[in-house]
Design a protein around this motif. Structure first.
Motif, PDB file in Angstrom:
ATOM      1  N   LEU A  88      -8.274  55.306  24.692  1.00 35.95           N
ATOM      2  CA  LEU A  88      -9.468  55.713  23.953  1.00 35.95           C
ATOM      3  C   LEU A  88     -10.584  56.171  24.886  1.00 35.95           C
ATOM      4  N   LYS A  89     -10.603  55.678  26.119  1.00 37.70           N
ATOM      5  CA  LYS A  89     -11.657  56.061  27.060  1.00 37.70           C
ATOM      6  C   LYS A  89     -11.383  57.396  27.747  1.00 37.70           C
ATOM      7  N   CYS A  90     -10.184  57.951  27.577  1.00 37.30           N
ATOM      8  CA  CYS A  90      -9.888  59.249  28.172  1.00 37.30           C
ATOM      9  C   CYS A  90     -10.484  60.355  27.289  1.00 37.30           C
ATOM     10  N   GLY A  91     -10.398  61.577  27.740  1.00 36.68           N
ATOM     11  CA  GLY A  91     -11.012  62.702  27.031  1.00 36.68           C
ATOM     12  C   GLY A  91     -10.539  62.868  25.598  1.00 36.68           C
ATOM     13  N   SER A  92      -9.223  62.809  25.380  1.00 33.99           N
ATOM     14  CA  SER A  92      -8.716  63.017  24.019  1.00 33.99           C
ATOM     15  C   SER A  92      -9.060  61.828  23.117  1.00 33.99           C
ATOM     16  N   GLY A  93      -9.118  60.623  23.679  1.00 34.43           N
ATOM     17  CA  GLY A  93      -9.506  59.449  22.896  1.00 34.43           C
ATOM     18  C   GLY A  93     -10.952  59.540  22.458  1.00 34.43           C
ATOM     19  N   ARG A  94     -11.827  59.950  23.374  1.00 33.11           N
ATOM     20  CA  ARG A  94     -13.243  60.115  23.039  1.00 33.11           C
ATOM     21  C   ARG A  94     -13.430  61.231  22.010  1.00 33.11           C
ATOM     22  N   ALA A  95     -12.643  62.304  22.149  1.00 36.20           N
ATOM     23  CA  ALA A  95     -12.719  63.399  21.172  1.00 36.20           C
ATOM     24  C   ALA A  95     -12.304  62.904  19.787  1.00 36.20           C
ATOM     25  N   TRP A  96     -11.266  62.072  19.733  1.00 37.53           N
ATOM     26  CA  TRP A  96     -10.819  61.520  18.450  1.00 37.53           C
ATOM     27  C   TRP A  96     -11.904  60.640  17.835  1.00 37.53           C
ATOM     28  N   ILE A  97     -12.566  59.832  18.661  1.00 36.34           N
ATOM     29  CA  ILE A  97     -13.652  58.978  18.151  1.00 36.34           C
ATOM     30  C   ILE A  97     -14.768  59.842  17.575  1.00 36.34           C
ATOM     31  N   ARG A  98     -15.144  60.906  18.293  1.00 33.93           N
ATOM     32  CA  ARG A  98     -16.209  61.795  17.802  1.00 33.93           C
ATOM     33  C   ARG A  98     -15.803  62.501  16.513  1.00 33.93           C
ATOM     34  N   ALA A  99     -14.523  62.863  16.393  1.00 32.33           N
ATOM     35  CA  ALA A  99     -14.049  63.605  15.217  1.00 32.33           C
ATOM     36  C   ALA A  99     -13.734  62.716  14.023  1.00 32.33           C
ATOM     37  N   GLU A 100     -13.273  61.487  14.263  1.00 32.94           N
ATOM     38  CA  GLU A 100     -12.797  60.640  13.167  1.00 32.94           C
ATOM     39  C   GLU A 100     -13.653  59.401  12.888  1.00 32.94           C
ATOM     40  N   VAL A 101     -14.024  58.673  13.926  1.00 32.60           N
ATOM     41  CA  VAL A 101     -14.714  57.393  13.741  1.00 32.60           C
ATOM     42  C   VAL A 101     -16.187  57.597  13.403  1.00 32.60           C
ATOM     43  N   ILE A 102     -16.890  58.375  14.217  1.00 27.53           N
ATOM     44  CA  ILE A 102     -18.328  58.551  13.996  1.00 27.53           C
ATOM     45  C   ILE A 102     -18.628  59.137  12.614  1.00 27.53           C
ATOM     46  N   PRO A 103     -17.908  60.159  12.144  1.00 29.96           N
ATOM     47  CA  PRO A 103     -18.182  60.648  10.779  1.00 29.96           C
ATOM     48  C   PRO A 103     -17.982  59.585   9.698  1.00 29.96           C
ATOM     49  N   GLN A 104     -17.017  58.692   9.885  1.00 27.59           N
ATOM     50  CA  GLN A 104     -16.814  57.619   8.912  1.00 27.59           C
ATOM     51  C   GLN A 104     -17.982  56.638   8.921  1.00 27.59           C
ATOM     52  N   VAL A 105     -18.512  56.326  10.106  1.00 27.58           N
ATOM     53  CA  VAL A 105     -19.682  55.451  10.193  1.00 27.58           C
ATOM     54  C   VAL A 105     -20.864  56.114   9.504  1.00 27.58           C
ATOM     55  N   ARG A 106     -21.013  57.421   9.673  1.00 26.36           N
ATOM     56  CA  ARG A 106     -22.126  58.141   9.038  1.00 26.36           C
ATOM     57  C   ARG A 106     -22.011  58.128   7.510  1.00 26.36           C
TER      58      ARG A 106
END
Length: 121
Positions: A88-106
């Motif tokens: 999750l701390k690598c580039g693709s993991g961080r991209a997934w968090i920005r694309a999937e997790v953060i929008p759900q929190v919003r």
């Protein structure tokens, strides 16, 4: 029929033994409610660890407050949780968090600063 009494050693001993049998490891993502910043971590005691974050005891997440645990993944071993944390701390993991997790929190906190609702998006 005999009434059930406390287990040998008492209820506290029984509770502790059951908790030890259910010992799991978690990878979690804490998302700031004021910005799109986030923190990735792993622990075997998620509630205690999050309380430390919420109390400001971790310098890395103190600046993210107020924050929310936006993602949790349960894994069977510490080695597995550490490997997943690295992913999750690598580039693709961080991209997934920005694309999937953060929008759900919003979706859960739409009026917070930095969210699509408050920024006019």
């Amino acid at each position: 029929m005999q009434a059930a009494g406390p287990p040998p050693g008492g209820f506290e001993s029984y509770r502790r033994s059951r908790l030890l049998q259910l010992h799991v490891f978690t990878v979690y993502v804490i998302v700031s409610l004021r910005s799109d910043q986030f923190y990735i971590g792993q622990t075997s005691h998620l509630i205690n660890r999050y309380q430390a974050h919420a109390d400001g005891l971790n310098r890395s997440t103190r600046r993210l407050r107020p924050h929310f645990v936006g993602y949790v993944e349960i894994l069977p071993t510490r080695a597995a949780s550490m490997a997943r944390e690295r992913q999750l701390k690598c580039g693709s993991g961080r991209a997934w968090i920005r694309a999937e997790v953060i929008p759900q929190v919003r979706l859960w906190y739409p009026g917070e600063a930095g969210s699509p609702v408050s920024s006019g998006a």
